[in-house]
Write an enzyme that holds these catalytic residues in place. Structure first.
Site, short mmCIF file in Angstrom:
data_model
loop_
_atom_site.label_atom_id
_atom_site.label_comp_id
_atom_site.label_asym_id
_atom_site.label_seq_id
_atom_site.Cartn_x
_atom_site.Cartn_y
_atom_site.Cartn_z
N LYS A 50 0.81 -1.21 0.00
CA LYS A 50 0.00 0.00 0.00
C LYS A 50 0.85 1.27 0.00
CE LYS A 50 -4.38 -1.48 2.05
NZ LYS A 50 -5.38 -1.20 3.10
N GLU A 51 2.15 1.10 0.14
CA GLU A 51 3.02 2.27 0.20
C GLU A 51 3.91 2.35 -1.04
OE1 GLU A 51 4.51 3.29 4.22
OE2 GLU A 51 3.38 1.55 4.92
#
Length: 365
Positions: free
Chosen positions: A148-149
């Site tokens: 997600k990063e």
């Protein structure tokens, strides 16, 4: 002769009265000075001024590591897309945060928690809100691989991409001269962490702690006194004014009732998600309050934008206190004195080394 004596007596009385008058400001000033000295001594039992650097015996901070780490911190090629860098979420120009409730990551995904400031983070007991990384070296490894990063698919992917850039090959040799194969994932994290260990922001509060009684205004001193007396120093203490312990968010009242969450079924349970210990439900690392006036929005979920409101909420749910407007005003005035000076070197962008034909192409999928 009697008239002369009367006149002399009047002159004498007037002179004595004059002496008393001119001594009053001095007495008042002395009393104020004593009051400030007492506050300083009391503050020094809870707080300490910032050091010049926060070293790690297992990862010594050297100029070569700091130079390399700074470049890697700003380099988006550590991410799968070639678009996201450490600075994307921890922007040094805005006091180490992105000023969003939760950060935007790979393919515009929103992260689950607010990005804390990277400044002064080397002083913390652990890293991340839930403390899952013991230090900056361990923390630096997480976001690069987090889907997600930065979403790089593997350590090998990152290492091969960096190895394909000739200038980085030379810089790693200089930063890690004892390693036969210096470009590895651990050393990438070590270099970034070494740079982050230099990111300290001394403030006027540090000058006060070092003995400059005029470093704070009268209102800020009153706010400091209240900060201590209300009980904020129970958690927010030490050199970072926080960051030294874990604490339940909502000791007196559940925070999700005061903040009025719409979806109470998906409340972040904090360290419990890591330890599965019932006692760790809603427990988070106590954040540092240094630069807090610039690191909005507040709390682990970025749900509160006003520092005044954050102070009121914390007093209510942690200490069972409902603060008056004047009390909040003074405490906020003190908190603003914690806004420090960003190191000039941190604000100077590095020139990143050019890619080659062998460099992996960005992938946004």
């Amino acid at each position: 002769m009697k008239e002369l004596n009367k006149r002399s007596l009047k002159i004498g009385v007037a002179f004595l009265f004059f002496l008393v008058l001119i001594s009053l400001p001095k007495l008042s000033g002395t009393q104020e000075s004593d009051k400030d000295k007492a506050l300083l001594e009391r503050a020094k039992t809870f707080f300490s001024p910032l050091p010049n650097i926060v070293d790690n015996p297992e990862n010594r901070v050297t100029p070569e590591k700091v130079k390399l780490g700074k470049m890697l911190y700003f380099d988006p090629r550590l991410s799968k897309s070639g678009f996201i860098s450490c600075n994307s979420c921890h922007n040094l120009a805005s006091y180490g945060v992105d000023n969003l409730p939760t950060s935007i990551g790979h393919r515009w995904q929103l992260g689950p928690r607010n990005a804390p400031s990277v400044f002064n983070s080397a002083l913390h007991i652990a890293q991340f809100w839930d403390g899952r990384a013991k230090d900056l070296e361990e923390q630096a490894k997480g976001p690069i691989l987090n889907p997600k990063e930065m979403a790089s698919p593997s350590e090998d992917f990152v290492v091969e991409r960096i190895k394909s850039i000739p200038e980085y090959v030379e810089l790693f040799k200089k930063a890690f001269p004892e390693d036969k194969d210096p470009i590895n994932y651990n050393n990438i994290a070590k270099a970034i962490a070494a740079f982050e260990r230099t990111l300290l922001t001394p403030s006027r509060f540090d000058k006060f702690l070092q003995g400059d009684l005029n470093a704070l205004t009268d209102e800020e001193k009153e706010g400091l006194k209240l900060f201590i007396e209300v009980g904020c120093i129970t958690c927010h203490r030490g050199v970072a004014v926080g960051g030294e312990m874990f604490q339940k968010f909502g000791i007196v009242k559940p925070y999700f009732e005061v903040i009025k969450y719409k979806d109470k079924k998906n409340i972040d349970k904090g360290r419990y998600e890591i330890t599965k210990n019932e006692g760790d439900k809603y427990v988070f690392k106590v954040p540092s309050l240094r630069n807090v006036s610039r690191t909005y929005p507040y709390f682990h979920d970025g749900s509160v934008w006003s520092l005044e409101e954050a102070v009121r909420i914390m007093a209510e749910i942690q200490l069972g206190r409902k603060l008056q407007d004047e009390e909040v005003k003074k405490i906020v005035a003190f908190l603003k004195s914690l806004e420090g000076e960003i190191p000039q070197s941190a604000l100077e962008l590095p020139v990143l080394p050019p890619s080659t034909e062998k460099t992996s192409k960005p992938d946004v999928k």
